[in-house]
Enzyme design. Structure first.
Site, PDB file in Angstrom:
ATOM      1  N   ARG A  48       0.822  -1.212   0.000  1.00  0.00           N
ATOM      2  CA  ARG A  48       0.000   0.000   0.000  1.00  0.00           C
ATOM      3  C   ARG A  48       0.858   1.266   0.000  1.00  0.00           C
ATOM      4  O   ARG A  48       0.473   2.287  -0.555  1.00  0.00           O
ATOM      5  CB  ARG A  48      -0.920   0.007   1.221  1.00  0.00           C
ATOM      6  CG  ARG A  48      -1.933  -1.129   1.265  1.00  0.00           C
ATOM      7  CD  ARG A  48      -2.906  -0.920   2.420  1.00  0.00           C
ATOM      8  NE  ARG A  48      -3.873  -2.003   2.553  1.00  0.00           N
ATOM      9  CZ  ARG A  48      -3.805  -2.972   3.447  1.00  0.00           C
ATOM     10  NH1 ARG A  48      -2.784  -2.991   4.296  1.00  0.00           N
ATOM     11  NH2 ARG A  48      -4.725  -3.915   3.506  1.00  0.00           N
ATOM     12  N   LYS A 153       2.484 -17.913   7.892  1.00  0.00           N
ATOM     13  CA  LYS A 153       1.562 -18.164   8.985  1.00  0.00           C
ATOM     14  C   LYS A 153       1.121 -16.826   9.580  1.00  0.00           C
ATOM     15  O   LYS A 153       1.809 -15.816   9.372  1.00  0.00           O
ATOM     16  CB  LYS A 153       2.211 -19.058  10.039  1.00  0.00           C
ATOM     17  CG  LYS A 153       3.165 -18.355  11.007  1.00  0.00           C
ATOM     18  CD  LYS A 153       3.588 -19.289  12.103  1.00  0.00           C
ATOM     19  CE  LYS A 153       4.373 -18.557  13.179  1.00  0.00           C
ATOM     20  NZ  LYS A 153       3.558 -17.762  14.092  1.00  0.00           N
ATOM     21  N   ASP A 182       6.661 -22.488   7.039  1.00  0.00           N
ATOM     22  CA  ASP A 182       6.957 -22.445   8.469  1.00  0.00           C
ATOM     23  C   ASP A 182       8.474 -22.338   8.560  1.00  0.00           C
ATOM     24  O   ASP A 182       9.194 -23.295   8.267  1.00  0.00           O
ATOM     25  CB  ASP A 182       6.464 -23.712   9.167  1.00  0.00           C
ATOM     26  CG  ASP A 182       6.660 -23.671  10.682  1.00  0.00           C
ATOM     27  OD1 ASP A 182       7.585 -22.972  11.139  1.00  0.00           O
ATOM     28  OD2 ASP A 182       5.920 -24.343  11.411  1.00  0.00           O
ATOM     29  N   HIS A 183       8.970 -21.159   8.966  1.00  0.00           N
ATOM     30  CA  HIS A 183      10.414 -20.920   8.868  1.00  0.00           C
ATOM     31  C   HIS A 183      11.221 -21.862   9.743  1.00  0.00           C
ATOM     32  O   HIS A 183      12.412 -22.065   9.499  1.00  0.00           O
ATOM     33  CB  HIS A 183      10.748 -19.464   9.197  1.00  0.00           C
ATOM     34  CG  HIS A 183      10.614 -19.099  10.632  1.00  0.00           C
ATOM     35  ND1 HIS A 183       9.430 -18.681  11.203  1.00  0.00           N
ATOM     36  CD2 HIS A 183      11.524 -19.095  11.635  1.00  0.00           C
ATOM     37  CE1 HIS A 183       9.614 -18.431  12.475  1.00  0.00           C
ATOM     38  NE2 HIS A 183      10.881 -18.672  12.782  1.00  0.00           N
ATOM     39  N   LYS A 187      15.477 -24.304   9.371  1.00  0.00           N
ATOM     40  CA  LYS A 187      16.633 -24.264  10.272  1.00  0.00           C
ATOM     41  C   LYS A 187      17.472 -25.528  10.106  1.00  0.00           C
ATOM     42  O   LYS A 187      16.950 -26.627   9.958  1.00  0.00           O
ATOM     43  CB  LYS A 187      16.172 -24.104  11.722  1.00  0.00           C
ATOM     44  CG  LYS A 187      15.517 -22.751  12.008  1.00  0.00           C
ATOM     45  CD  LYS A 187      15.078 -22.651  13.447  1.00  0.00           C
ATOM     46  CE  LYS A 187      14.411 -21.306  13.733  1.00  0.00           C
ATOM     47  NZ  LYS A 187      15.351 -20.180  13.662  1.00  0.00           N
ATOM     48  N   GLU A 221      10.880 -18.320  25.246  1.00  0.00           N
ATOM     49  CA  GLU A 221      11.324 -16.965  24.947  1.00  0.00           C
ATOM     50  C   GLU A 221      11.469 -16.196  26.257  1.00  0.00           C
ATOM     51  O   GLU A 221      10.696 -16.408  27.193  1.00  0.00           O
ATOM     52  CB  GLU A 221      10.325 -16.259  24.035  1.00  0.00           C
ATOM     53  CG  GLU A 221      10.132 -16.943  22.692  1.00  0.00           C
ATOM     54  CD  GLU A 221       9.104 -16.233  21.835  1.00  0.00           C
ATOM     55  OE1 GLU A 221       9.446 -15.192  21.240  1.00  0.00           O
ATOM     56  OE2 GLU A 221       7.954 -16.698  21.774  1.00  0.00           O
ATOM     57  N   ASP A 240       0.213 -19.271  18.398  1.00  0.00           N
ATOM     58  CA  ASP A 240       1.411 -18.600  17.898  1.00  0.00           C
ATOM     59  C   ASP A 240       2.570 -19.556  17.675  1.00  0.00           C
ATOM     60  O   ASP A 240       3.345 -19.387  16.719  1.00  0.00           O
ATOM     61  CB  ASP A 240       1.822 -17.505  18.891  1.00  0.00           C
ATOM     62  CG  ASP A 240       2.911 -16.602  18.351  1.00  0.00           C
ATOM     63  OD1 ASP A 240       2.802 -16.181  17.188  1.00  0.00           O
ATOM     64  OD2 ASP A 240       3.865 -16.311  19.090  1.00  0.00           O
ATOM     65  N   HIS A 245       4.934 -24.448  14.668  1.00  0.00           N
ATOM     66  CA  HIS A 245       6.339 -24.825  14.850  1.00  0.00           C
ATOM     67  C   HIS A 245       6.490 -26.118  15.651  1.00  0.00           C
ATOM     68  O   HIS A 245       7.210 -27.043  15.247  1.00  0.00           O
ATOM     69  CB  HIS A 245       7.099 -23.720  15.585  1.00  0.00           C
ATOM     70  CG  HIS A 245       7.044 -22.388  14.920  1.00  0.00           C
ATOM     71  ND1 HIS A 245       7.013 -22.229  13.551  1.00  0.00           N
ATOM     72  CD2 HIS A 245       7.030 -21.128  15.435  1.00  0.00           C
ATOM     73  CE1 HIS A 245       6.974 -20.943  13.253  1.00  0.00           C
ATOM     74  NE2 HIS A 245       6.980 -20.260  14.381  1.00  0.00           N
ATOM     75  N   LYS A 345       6.175 -17.277  26.874  1.00  0.00           N
ATOM     76  CA  LYS A 345       6.829 -15.976  26.891  1.00  0.00           C
ATOM     77  C   LYS A 345       7.390 -15.715  28.286  1.00  0.00           C
ATOM     78  O   LYS A 345       6.911 -16.266  29.283  1.00  0.00           O
ATOM     79  CB  LYS A 345       5.819 -14.883  26.553  1.00  0.00           C
ATOM     80  CG  LYS A 345       5.229 -14.960  25.157  1.00  0.00           C
ATOM     81  CD  LYS A 345       6.182 -14.405  24.143  1.00  0.00           C
ATOM     82  CE  LYS A 345       5.522 -14.233  22.793  1.00  0.00           C
ATOM     83  NZ  LYS A 345       6.473 -13.741  21.762  1.00  0.00           N
ATOM     84  N   LYS A 350      15.999 -18.251  26.444  1.00  0.00           N
ATOM     85  CA  LYS A 350      15.504 -18.347  25.080  1.00  0.00           C
ATOM     86  C   LYS A 350      16.139 -19.565  24.429  1.00  0.00           C
ATOM     87  O   LYS A 350      17.362 -19.622  24.263  1.00  0.00           O
ATOM     88  CB  LYS A 350      15.852 -17.092  24.280  1.00  0.00           C
ATOM     89  CG  LYS A 350      15.413 -17.136  22.819  1.00  0.00           C
ATOM     90  CD  LYS A 350      15.766 -15.854  22.102  1.00  0.00           C
ATOM     91  CE  LYS A 350      15.460 -15.940  20.608  1.00  0.00           C
ATOM     92  NZ  LYS A 350      14.020 -16.189  20.339  1.00  0.00           N
TER      93      LYS A 350
END
Length: 513
Positions: A48, A153, A182-183, A187, A221, A240, A245, A345, A350
């Protein structure tokens, strides 16, 4: 890998956004740095925001300088940037897509692309439908088109919405044209799960219920939700992280050997695992799943407020910032072996890792010689982030005249072994596969829907719990709390201790039992 010779045009929707600047453009630059992209590789950004080609190139250059892990090369950048273009317009505006189609036709002719197109939706899910509809209706990719489309996602927010989106897409494209990304699957250590399991004869024979006591998968995380309260409170940890994942990590860990290393064989075995997850009735969800919210505390050196004090989060929120789930897989290989999945979270560290906990020896000859209260188990740890490594812990005799037992470990780390050969970014690998037309590391329709079916049962149980609480006079559901900077609520510990087990916390991995 050899350079891709066939020209291709990548059309990125949401090109002015954070994902494109931080991940997509740097990943493409890395591929160019390795001489893997075709000479006339072309990117057409669409969003946009009103920008010129030069504006887009300058923004992309800033992103590469800031987020690239390889050195910046001015000559390479000049060559790469000549293939970057931009068009502005609305995602639900037919006229904008007509202009986009015209620009695509011009680039096709100028750069000899020959109609080889790849569409990337780096946009909010609310515009997935209008974008894909206009791609089809504008002639960018109508009936008979061999273009491919990558979708980020979240792919739906429950089973019904995922099915609805799948049905919409399959009216416009064939399944082999749809790349649900899905990143995590890009990995290195995730890909190495299959190599580790099926490429080593010493592990595959013991990868089953006869030798493995339990499997734990942790995605933790340290940060809270920050300024994402408005978005996160509509999602929560289960949507999430766990539905996508973590379900993929679990499927790769538990799948049967595929008959060949090709997309359909690999994905079919993952589907079989997801189908074998024992369904939970809504009334029984509390026996299998724990949810909680973080409270005030300190995590990673930062003061974190109570979740309901975060900006954009209502006081009455029952959104989960932590989920622990005990899964049972009803098949021959895994019958009786619990899979414990947890994510949250504002936790103590992490990390993303898979712990394979083996059964204890049938006779604990050295139990009285070990100072630990709980007899040790051998643990195989596959750590995915922040450090990619594989660790096997076992018992050894300490040097000396007495038989003193100590827990030791063998480690393999990518950084130490491969040194100057850094791991590829996940988007780098996935973009290359999409350009090549390889769907192995992308998610098939039935994978998405099976994962959502199991998760939606949990969501239904939580809804039932909330309705029962509200039915009581003055009733209000309040989730368990855990202090920020800890490993979660007591209720999650109870999920394991009632089975005589306990969580393997990454911060004490050198002492893991």
């Amino acid at each position: 890998m050899k350079r891709i010779e066939e020209p291709i045009l990548l059309i990125v929707f949401g090109a002015s956004g954070d994902l494109a600047k931080r991940k997509l453009i740097p990943a493409l630059y890395h591929l160019a740095y390795q001489n893997l992209l075709p000479r006339d590789f072309t990117v057409l950004g669409f969003a946009r925001s009103k920008h010129t080609d030069e504006d887009f190139r300058e923004s992309a250059k800033e992103g590469v300088r800031e987020f690239s892990t390889v050195s910046f090369d001015e000559r390479l950048w000049d060559s790469f940037a000549r293939g970057l273009f931009y068009e502005s317009g609305g995602y639900d505006d037919a006229e904008s897509f007509q202009r986009l189609a015209k620009r695509v036709g011009e680039l096709d002719a100028e750069r000899n692309i020959g109609g080889n197109h790849l569409f990337y939706l780096a946009t909010p899910p609310s515009v997935f439908k209008p974008i894909t509809t206009h791609i089809h209706d504008s002639g960018l990719c109508s009936s008979g088109c061999d273009g491919r489309i990558i979708i980020e996602k979240p792919f739906g927010h429950d089973l019904a919405s995922a099915r609805d989106l799948n049905e919409h897409l399959l009216q416009l494209f064939s399944e082999d044209q749809i790349y649900r990304i899905d990143h995590y699957l890009g990995k290195e250590t995730v890909q190495n799960i299959m190599v580790f399991r099926f490429g080593n004869g010493i592990f595959e024979p013991i990868w089953n219920r006869n030798y493995i006591d339990q499997v734990q998968i942790t995605v933790s995380e340290t940060l809270g939700i920050g300024d994402r309260g408005g978005y996160y409170d509509k999602s929560g940890a289960i949507r999430d992280m766990l539905q996508n994942h973590m379900m993929q990590l679990m499927a790769l860990t538990a799948m049967e050997p595929p008959v060949a290393f090709d997309p359909e064989a690999v994905r079919s075995q993952k589907v079989n695992v997801l189908r074998s997850i024992r369904p939970i009735e809504p009334e029984s969800v509390a026996d299998w799943v724990v949810r909680a919210q973080y409270g005030r505390g300190v995590s990673a050196g930062k003061e974190i407020p109570d979740y309901t004090e975060e900006k954009g989060v209502p006081d009455s929120s029952v959104t989960d910032t932590y989920v622990a789930w005990k899964l049972e897989i009803d098949n021959w290989r895994w019958q009786g072996v619990p899979f414990y999945l947890r994510t949250g979270k504002a936790l103590a560290a992490k990390t993303t890792e898979i712990n394979i906990v083996f059964r204890k020896p049938p006779l604990l000859l050295f139990e009285t010689l070990n100072s630990e209260e709980i007899p040790p188990s051998n643990v195989l740890t596959l750590r995915i982030q922040p450090d990619e490594e594989i660790r096997l812990s076992f018992d050894a005799k300490r040097p000396g005249p007495s038989v003193n037992i100590e827990r030791v470990a063998m480690d393999f780390t990518y950084r130490e072994y491969f040194g100057s050969q850094p791991s590829a970014d996940a988007y780098e690998r996935l973009l290359l596969d999409a350009i090549l037309g390889d769907t192995t590391l992308f998610i098939r329709r039935d994978e998405v829907e099976l994962a959502w079916e199991r998760v939606t049962r949990v969501l239904a149980g939580w809804q039932l719990e909330q309705e029962r609480a509200e039915a009581k006079k003055g009733g209000k559901l309040r989730l368990p709390r855990y202090a920020a900077g800890t490993w979660g609520p007591k209720e999650a510990d109870d999920l394991l201790t009632r089975d005589g087990r306990y969580w393997r916390n990454p911060v004490t991995m050198t002492q893991v039992r």
